[in-house]
Design a protein around this motif. Structure first.
Motif, mmCIF file in Angstrom:
data_model
loop_
_atom_site.group_PDB
_atom_site.id
_atom_site.type_symbol
_atom_site.label_atom_id
_atom_site.label_comp_id
_atom_site.label_asym_id
_atom_site.label_seq_id
_atom_site.Cartn_x
_atom_site.Cartn_y
_atom_site.Cartn_z
ATOM 1 N N ALA A 76 -8.519 -2.526 7.743
ATOM 2 C CA ALA A 76 -7.730 -3.390 8.617
ATOM 3 C C ALA A 76 -7.942 -4.856 8.249
ATOM 4 O O ALA A 76 -8.996 -5.245 7.767
ATOM 5 C CB ALA A 76 -8.119 -3.138 10.072
ATOM 6 N N GLY A 77 -6.910 -5.674 8.480
ATOM 7 C CA GLY A 77 -7.020 -7.107 8.206
ATOM 8 C C GLY A 77 -6.167 -7.510 7.015
ATOM 9 O O GLY A 77 -5.025 -7.057 6.881
ATOM 10 N N GLU A 78 -6.744 -8.336 6.143
ATOM 11 C CA GLU A 78 -5.964 -8.887 5.031
ATOM 12 C C GLU A 78 -5.437 -7.809 4.085
ATOM 13 O O GLU A 78 -4.341 -7.933 3.542
ATOM 14 C CB GLU A 78 -6.811 -9.882 4.226
ATOM 15 N N ALA A 79 -6.227 -6.751 3.874
ATOM 16 C CA ALA A 79 -5.786 -5.680 2.978
ATOM 17 C C ALA A 79 -4.472 -5.093 3.487
ATOM 18 O O ALA A 79 -3.553 -4.809 2.706
ATOM 19 C CB ALA A 79 -6.857 -4.590 2.875
ATOM 20 N N THR A 80 -4.376 -4.934 4.811
ATOM 21 C CA THR A 80 -3.155 -4.371 5.392
ATOM 22 C C THR A 80 -1.966 -5.281 5.114
ATOM 23 O O THR A 80 -0.890 -4.815 4.720
ATOM 24 C CB THR A 80 -3.342 -4.151 6.908
ATOM 25 N N ASP A 81 -2.152 -6.589 5.293
ATOM 26 C CA ASP A 81 -1.053 -7.526 5.013
ATOM 27 C C ASP A 81 -0.625 -7.450 3.557
ATOM 28 O O ASP A 81 0.571 -7.455 3.252
ATOM 29 C CB ASP A 81 -1.480 -8.960 5.366
ATOM 30 N N ALA A 82 -1.593 -7.363 2.657
ATOM 31 C CA ALA A 82 -1.274 -7.310 1.226
ATOM 32 C C ALA A 82 -0.463 -6.064 0.905
ATOM 33 O O ALA A 82 0.547 -6.120 0.190
ATOM 34 C CB ALA A 82 -2.565 -7.338 0.407
ATOM 35 N N VAL A 83 -0.884 -4.935 1.471
ATOM 36 C CA VAL A 83 -0.197 -3.672 1.193
ATOM 37 C C VAL A 83 1.207 -3.674 1.803
ATOM 38 O O VAL A 83 2.172 -3.232 1.173
ATOM 39 C CB VAL A 83 -1.042 -2.478 1.712
ATOM 40 N N ILE A 84 1.325 -4.210 3.013
ATOM 41 C CA ILE A 84 2.648 -4.281 3.652
ATOM 42 C C ILE A 84 3.604 -5.091 2.776
ATOM 43 O O ILE A 84 4.754 -4.703 2.560
ATOM 44 C CB ILE A 84 2.549 -4.933 5.060
ATOM 45 N N GLU A 85 3.111 -6.218 2.278
ATOM 46 C CA GLU A 85 3.963 -7.094 1.471
ATOM 47 C C GLU A 85 4.474 -6.367 0.224
ATOM 48 O O GLU A 85 5.661 -6.400 -0.093
ATOM 49 C CB GLU A 85 3.176 -8.361 1.109
ATOM 50 N N GLU A 86 3.568 -5.679 -0.461
ATOM 51 C CA GLU A 86 3.971 -4.943 -1.670
ATOM 52 C C GLU A 86 4.994 -3.863 -1.344
ATOM 53 O O GLU A 86 5.983 -3.671 -2.066
ATOM 54 C CB GLU A 86 2.746 -4.249 -2.275
ATOM 55 N N LEU A 87 4.751 -3.136 -0.252
ATOM 56 C CA LEU A 87 5.658 -2.050 0.132
ATOM 57 C C LEU A 87 7.016 -2.603 0.528
ATOM 58 O O LEU A 87 8.060 -2.100 0.080
ATOM 59 C CB LEU A 87 5.070 -1.267 1.306
ATOM 60 N N ALA A 88 6.987 -3.651 1.369
ATOM 61 C CA ALA A 88 8.241 -4.193 1.901
ATOM 62 C C ALA A 88 9.141 -4.646 0.759
ATOM 63 O O ALA A 88 10.363 -4.473 0.812
ATOM 64 C CB ALA A 88 7.951 -5.336 2.864
ATOM 65 N N ALA A 89 8.525 -5.212 -0.277
ATOM 66 C CA ALA A 89 9.309 -5.698 -1.413
ATOM 67 C C ALA A 89 10.012 -4.548 -2.129
ATOM 68 O O ALA A 89 11.080 -4.729 -2.711
ATOM 69 C CB ALA A 89 8.401 -6.460 -2.379
ATOM 70 N N ALA A 90 9.419 -3.359 -2.067
ATOM 71 C CA ALA A 90 9.985 -2.219 -2.793
ATOM 72 C C ALA A 90 10.853 -1.322 -1.909
ATOM 73 O O ALA A 90 11.520 -0.412 -2.403
ATOM 74 C CB ALA A 90 8.850 -1.395 -3.417
ATOM 75 N N MET A 91 10.838 -1.563 -0.596
ATOM 76 C CA MET A 91 11.547 -0.661 0.318
ATOM 77 C C MET A 91 12.908 -1.244 0.722
ATOM 78 O O MET A 91 13.234 -2.382 0.402
ATOM 79 C CB MET A 91 10.670 -0.361 1.543
ATOM 80 N N GLU A 92 13.686 -0.409 1.456
ATOM 81 C CA GLU A 92 15.036 -0.808 1.842
ATOM 82 C C GLU A 92 15.182 -0.788 3.356
ATOM 83 O O GLU A 92 14.440 -0.068 4.037
ATOM 84 C CB GLU A 92 16.046 0.203 1.272
ATOM 85 N N PRO A 93 16.184 -1.545 3.866
ATOM 86 C CA PRO A 93 16.413 -1.547 5.313
ATOM 87 C C PRO A 93 16.513 -0.117 5.853
ATOM 88 O O PRO A 93 17.112 0.750 5.211
ATOM 89 C CB PRO A 93 17.738 -2.288 5.466
ATOM 90 N N GLY A 94 15.891 0.110 7.012
ATOM 91 C CA GLY A 94 15.895 1.443 7.619
ATOM 92 C C GLY A 94 14.641 2.233 7.303
ATOM 93 O O GLY A 94 14.332 3.208 7.990
ATOM 94 N N ASP A 95 13.907 1.827 6.263
ATOM 95 C CA ASP A 95 12.657 2.511 5.926
ATOM 96 C C ASP A 95 11.578 2.175 6.966
ATOM 97 O O ASP A 95 11.670 1.172 7.671
ATOM 98 C CB ASP A 95 12.165 2.083 4.533
ATOM 99 N N ILE A 96 10.574 3.054 7.013
ATOM 100 C CA ILE A 96 9.547 2.920 8.061
ATOM 101 C C ILE A 96 8.161 2.741 7.443
ATOM 102 O O ILE A 96 7.727 3.561 6.632
ATOM 103 C CB ILE A 96 9.521 4.178 8.961
ATOM 104 N N ILE A 97 7.497 1.686 7.836
ATOM 105 C CA ILE A 97 6.108 1.474 7.431
ATOM 106 C C ILE A 97 5.228 1.707 8.656
ATOM 107 O O ILE A 97 5.451 1.121 9.716
ATOM 108 C CB ILE A 97 5.881 0.035 6.903
ATOM 109 N N ILE A 98 4.245 2.591 8.493
ATOM 110 C CA ILE A 98 3.342 2.908 9.604
ATOM 111 C C ILE A 98 1.955 2.401 9.234
ATOM 112 O O ILE A 98 1.449 2.717 8.159
ATOM 113 C CB ILE A 98 3.258 4.440 9.825
ATOM 114 N N ASP A 99 1.350 1.621 10.110
ATOM 115 C CA ASP A 99 -0.031 1.199 9.875
ATOM 116 C C ASP A 99 -0.936 2.046 10.763
ATOM 117 O O ASP A 99 -0.945 1.885 11.977
ATOM 118 C CB ASP A 99 -0.198 -0.295 10.184
ATOM 119 N N GLY A 100 -1.672 2.950 10.134
ATOM 120 C CA GLY A 100 -2.566 3.840 10.881
ATOM 121 C C GLY A 100 -3.990 3.322 10.961
ATOM 122 O O GLY A 100 -4.878 4.006 11.472
#
Ligand code: NBP
Length: 475
Positions: A76-100
């Motif tokens: 949790a923390g900065e690692a989560t932000d980094a991973v979200i950013e990488e994923l978001a850049a590769a994903m498309e509208p309507g896709d779902i990112i879940i932070d567990g």
């Protein structure tokens, strides 16, 4: 693309939940920052089901069916932000990112808003149950947009724990609500563990029981109203022998409790919301005190004052401790649910206490028989002013109140700290008091700060001219 879900972050929690998805027939795309963990998982547990091995984020995202569903299980923390950013850049509208992960709910609120701007669904999901739960069925508390739950709910529910045919997973509410309730869940867990610790301390130092004898008591309790995961594992921990010395393991473990922060977060949030979560706060502080090793070493030998006699009726005192534990536990949950209600109002989440009690019955660390009673209480009256006022809990406390007072009194005269038992009893006495000393506090505040007060005999705000002729004026 054939994977129904992707899991990125394959340390203990991530790999276990990925295996759980695979064992339930879902094709799972796997990704980890360092590919070694991905390969280790496939090498050791590839036979659990259908995994798709990926190395890069692009390959990972490309392996997923649309709308893409990715579960992040990183630190949790900065690692989560980094991973979200990488994923978001590769994903498309309507896709779902879940932070567990165990994210702070305010981070989840921020992340959800930012991803919504980009057309992505962000689901902050509290997951409880540790590594065992992740593999065999955790309690899952997903927040985020309701629409995303339609695409996600069945998948999450299929891997969650199940109690009486009901999965321990439900849509909690918007944005940070899932992580908020997970945080309070952890706070309650702290309180519950502290209370069990105090019971253990009393058996050890007031009754002179050894670890094995105390284990037997907990095993017995686990067959009654206290039945719960924490009581069960307490007996197991107490019964464990140390291979090196042959003594009870608990007697060779250093008595300094650590914490990762969710208890502290709960108390900070409760302070902001103005909710007295005394049981959780005392538990966090008790861990902090235990961890102040230098200070404690220096303080050993401080005067105890006259110590009273140890209880002579062992059976009665054993029952007293049980009742004190049960009553204090009711208070801890009552306070936790008060915090949940306050958070719900503050953030307009419309949280349903009965739903939470339902999904905490299995999978998670605080799972207990008790939660059925909480569910019933809120089913009967969703507007219950406090859990202690539900008929079942009111009766449980009233039956045990004498025991509870005896335990706190005895512990005090024996010099055994019981911050959880004692503060919960004080909270209860404060809650039921017809008149609190707060009237004096208001008088003092008006004296030094002209903060005004209300009167018991009518509406309005008043101020006494303390430095003048001491007459009263309406403010
Ligand atoms: P950890 O919290 O120890 O995190 C390790 C994972 O994070 C590894 O996969 C690591 O990749 C990855 N990671 C890190 Br560290 N920094 C990264 C970065 N900058 N970019 C990408 N990946 C990064 O794992 P855990 O104990 O399995 O817990 C996962 C989450 O679940 C945490 O948020 C935790 O709080 C939560 N949680 C844990 C429990 C529990 O019982 N342990 C229970 C409930 C919730 P690497 O392999 O390349 O280093």
């Amino acid at each position: 693309a054939r994977a129904q879900i992707g899991v990125t972050g394959l340390a203990v929690m991530g790999s276990n939940i990925a295996r759980n998805f695979a064992r339930h027939g879902h094709t799972v795309a796997l990704h980890n920052r360092s590919v070694a963990k991905t390969d280790a998982l496939i090498a050791e547990h590839g036979s659990d089901g259908d995994f798709v091995r990926t190395e890069s984020v692009e390959e990972f995202v490309g392996a997923l069916q649309k709308p893409r569903r990715v579960l992040i299980m990183v630190k949790a923390g900065e690692a989560t932000d980094a991973v979200i950013e990488e994923l978001a850049a590769a994903m498309e509208p309507g896709d779902i990112i879940i932070d567990g992960g165990n994210a702070l709910y305010t981070d989840t609120i921020r992340r959800e808003a930012a991803l919504r701007e980009r057309g992505l669904h962000f689901v902050g999901a509290g997951i409880s149950g540790g590594e065992e739960g992740a593999l065999n069925g955790p309690s899952i508390m997903p927040g985020g947009p309701k629409e995303s739950y339609a695409a996600l709910g069945p998948l999450l529910e299929s891997v969650a724990a199940v109690v009486d045919g009901t999965p321990c997973c439900t849509h909690i509410g918007p944005d940070g609500s899932g992580h908020f309730v997970k945080m309070v869940h952890n706070g309650i867990e702290y309180a519950d563990m502290q209370l069990i610790g105090e019971a253990y301390h009393l058996f050890r130092d007031a009754l002179g029981f050894d670890a094995g004898q105390i284990a037997d008591v907990f095993t017995e309790w686990n067959a009654g109203t206290l039945e719960s995961y924490l009581i069960e594992i307490t007996a197991e921990v107490l019964r464990q022998k140390d291979a090196k010395t042959g003594n009870a393991l608990v007697d060779v473990i250093v008595d300094a409790a650590e914490q990762k922060g969710t208890g502290r977060w709960t108390v900070k949030s409760a302070l902001d919301l103005g909710v007295p979560v005394t049981g959780i706060a005392e538990a966090v502080f008790a861990r902090a005190l235990s961890g102040s090793r230098e200070q404690r070493k220096a303080a050993v030998g401080l005067a105890s004052g006259a110590l009273g006699d140890k209880p002579s009726d062992v059976a009665q005192f054993t029952e007293d401790i049980r009742a004190a534990l049960y009553a204090s536990k009711i208070i801890a949950y009552a306070q936790g649910f008060d915090q949940i209600k306050a958070g719900s109002v503050e953030y307009s989440w419309d949280l349903k206490p009965a739903d939470l009690a339902t999904i905490w019955r299995g999978g998670c660390i605080i799972r207990a028989q008790f939660l059925n009673r909480i569910k019933e209480a809120y089913d009967q009256n969703p507007e219950l002013p406090s859990l202690v006022l539900a008929p079942y809990f009111r009766e449980a406390i009233e039956t045990g109140i004498d025991s509870w007072r005896r335990v706190v009194a005895t512990a005090t005269t024996l010099g055994i700290p019981v911050p959880g038992f004692a503060s919960s009893l004080s909270y209860y006495d404060g809650l039921r008091a017809e008149r609190l000393p707060a009237a004096l506090t208001q008088g003092q505040r008006d004296y030094f700060g002209a903060h005004t007060y209300e009167r018991i005999d009518g509406p309005g705000k008043f101020h006494t001219l303390w430095s003048g002729d001491r007459s009263e004026i309406e403010a």
